[in-house]
Write an enzyme that holds these catalytic residues in place. Structure first.
Site, PDB file in Angstrom:
ATOM      1  N   HIS A 105       0.822  -1.226   0.000  1.00 42.90           N
ATOM      2  CA  HIS A 105       0.000   0.000   0.000  1.00 42.90           C
ATOM      3  C   HIS A 105       0.856   1.276   0.000  1.00 42.90           C
ATOM      4  O   HIS A 105       0.309   2.379  -0.142  1.00 42.90           O
ATOM      5  CB  HIS A 105      -0.940   0.040   1.211  1.00 42.90           C
ATOM      6  CG  HIS A 105      -1.979  -1.034   1.195  1.00 42.90           C
ATOM      7  ND1 HIS A 105      -2.826  -1.238   0.120  1.00 42.90           N
ATOM      8  CD2 HIS A 105      -2.312  -1.984   2.112  1.00 42.90           C
ATOM      9  CE1 HIS A 105      -3.624  -2.264   0.379  1.00 42.90           C
ATOM     10  NE2 HIS A 105      -3.328  -2.740   1.582  1.00 42.90           N
ATOM     11  N   ASP A 126      -2.628 -10.670  -2.379  1.00 41.92           N
ATOM     12  CA  ASP A 126      -3.232 -10.143  -1.150  1.00 41.92           C
ATOM     13  C   ASP A 126      -4.711  -9.810  -1.423  1.00 41.92           C
ATOM     14  O   ASP A 126      -5.077  -9.498  -2.545  1.00 41.92           O
ATOM     15  CB  ASP A 126      -2.474  -8.876  -0.743  1.00 41.92           C
ATOM     16  CG  ASP A 126      -2.822  -8.379   0.653  1.00 41.92           C
ATOM     17  OD1 ASP A 126      -2.042  -8.656   1.588  1.00 41.92           O
ATOM     18  OD2 ASP A 126      -3.875  -7.719   0.814  1.00 41.92           O
ATOM     19  N   HIS A 154      -6.271  -7.274  -0.571  1.00 42.46           N
ATOM     20  CA  HIS A 154      -6.402  -5.848  -0.876  1.00 42.46           C
ATOM     21  C   HIS A 154      -5.645  -5.497  -2.153  1.00 42.46           C
ATOM     22  O   HIS A 154      -4.609  -6.106  -2.444  1.00 42.46           O
ATOM     23  CB  HIS A 154      -5.830  -5.008   0.273  1.00 42.46           C
ATOM     24  CG  HIS A 154      -6.462  -5.274   1.593  1.00 42.46           C
ATOM     25  ND1 HIS A 154      -5.893  -6.099   2.532  1.00 42.46           N
ATOM     26  CD2 HIS A 154      -7.627  -4.832   2.118  1.00 42.46           C
ATOM     27  CE1 HIS A 154      -6.678  -6.153   3.603  1.00 42.46           C
ATOM     28  NE2 HIS A 154      -7.742  -5.388   3.376  1.00 42.46           N
ATOM     29  N   ASP A 184      -4.329 -12.714   3.386  1.00 44.62           N
ATOM     30  CA  ASP A 184      -5.588 -12.295   4.003  1.00 44.62           C
ATOM     31  C   ASP A 184      -6.811 -12.566   3.130  1.00 44.62           C
ATOM     32  O   ASP A 184      -7.935 -12.249   3.522  1.00 44.62           O
ATOM     33  CB  ASP A 184      -5.529 -10.810   4.411  1.00 44.62           C
ATOM     34  CG  ASP A 184      -4.871  -9.920   3.381  1.00 44.62           C
ATOM     35  OD1 ASP A 184      -4.597 -10.400   2.271  1.00 44.62           O
ATOM     36  OD2 ASP A 184      -4.627  -8.736   3.686  1.00 44.62           O
TER      37      ASP A 184
HETATM   38 ZN    ZN Z   1      -4.084  -7.122   2.650  1.00 42.29          ZN
END
Ligand code: ZN
Length: 317
Positions: free
Chosen positions: A136, A173, A175, A254
């Protein structure tokens, strides 16, 4: 058959973002315990990560971002010595303590050293058990538990310092790796393939239409078998055609069914399957070279089991 490196460092346990934060040092302990219990530890070549050079960090980040983080860290240490607070918040999810700066430098350093080692042929592939994670972290902004973008820094290092023509970044991931996208979008030497839950953190997914991005947004409650089909359909033809000389993995776990941070339905076998597909790809085009870096994964048991599954494929055990 080459060796599989395992890069980590005690500093990764010292960075923490406050009581109850999901991105906690216990994540690494859970992984370490699992490797010891299963004996998988014996199949890995363990290395301690050195800090990245600032010149390498700045291949992916603006000088002001790096200087700001360093400055905040220095101020925090001075304040702490004077009895002040132990953390400085950068956003509601992301804060630094007195060890964050060192850990973030070493986290990127692990990815860089792993890259150097696989390019030199000392290792066939490597997993970096690092904190803080990176995907991120944007060129000029820390966010989402991330400060420096470990994978993007290592990918830029591979093309700038080693002269590789084509490297792939694969991000599984839950995200979207918005920071990686921010840094590599439009760089034709780097192909980024990812799937992620959508709509979801951060900012509802991809914001770039750059041709070097293969984004596969998937709705909540998508199961592993459906993700595999999408990977086969959307990622693999692009990755095959690109013929990467080195494959980086933003390895977040995740998207696991038991991980409450997201709502996807992957299990260990899905991570093993994805890793196998990438390993076959690396064998065909990249002399087997893979550098995988830990990103998310917050259910400690599911994280440890998933990393085990990932490493078993990387290490062929
Ligand atoms: Zn994540």
């Amino acid at each position: 058959m080459g060796a599989t490196g395992y890069f980590t460092h005690p500093d990764f346990w010292k960075h923490e973002m406050g009581p109850g934060h999901p991105e906690c040092p216990e994540r690494l302990s859970a992984i370490e315990d699992r490797l010891l219990i299963t004996g998988l530890d014996l199949a890995l070549t363990r290395r301690e990560a050195a800090p990245a050079a600032l010149a390498d960090i700045e291949l992916a980040h603006g000088r002001m971002h790096v200087a700001a983080l360093r400055g905040l860290s220095d101020v925090l240490r001075e304040d702490m010595a004077a009895g002040g607070p132990t953390h400085t918040a950068l956003d509601p999810d992301t804060s630094i303590n007195a060890w964050t700066w060192d850990a973030a430098l070493r986290s990127a350093g692990a990815a860089i050293e792993a890259t150097d080692a696989v390019i030199a042929g000392e290792l066939e592939n490597a997993f970096c058990a690092v904190r803080p994670p990176g995907h991120h972290a944007c060129r000029d902004k820390a966010m989402g538990f991330c400060f420096f973008n470990n994978v993007a820094i290592a990918a830029k290092h591979a093309v700038e310092r080693h002269g590789l023509q084509r490297v792939a970044i694969v991000d599984f991931d839950v995200h979207h790796g918005n920071g990686t996208e921010d840094i590599v979008a439009g760089d034709e030497r780097i192909l980024m393939a990812s799937f992620y839950q959508h709509p979801f953190y951060p900012e509802g997914g991809s914001i770039s239409n750059a041709p070097n991005l293969v984004n596969v947004p998937v709705p909540a409650y998508t199961k592993g078998m459906d993700v595999r089909e999408l990977i086969e359909l959307m990622w693999m033809p692009r990755l095959e055609a690109f013929k990467p000389e080195l494959i980086f993995i933003s390895a977040g776990f995740d998207a696991h069914r038991e991980d409450d941070m997201g709502q996807l339905g992957l299990v260990e076998q899905d991570y093993a399957w994805i890793t196998r597909r990438l390993k076959d790809l690396a064998d065909r085009h990249a002399q087997g070279r893979i550098v995988s870096c830990l990103e998310g994964g917050y259910n400690l048991s599911a994280l440890a089991r998933s990393v085990e599954a990932h490493l078993r494929v990387l290490a062929d055990v």
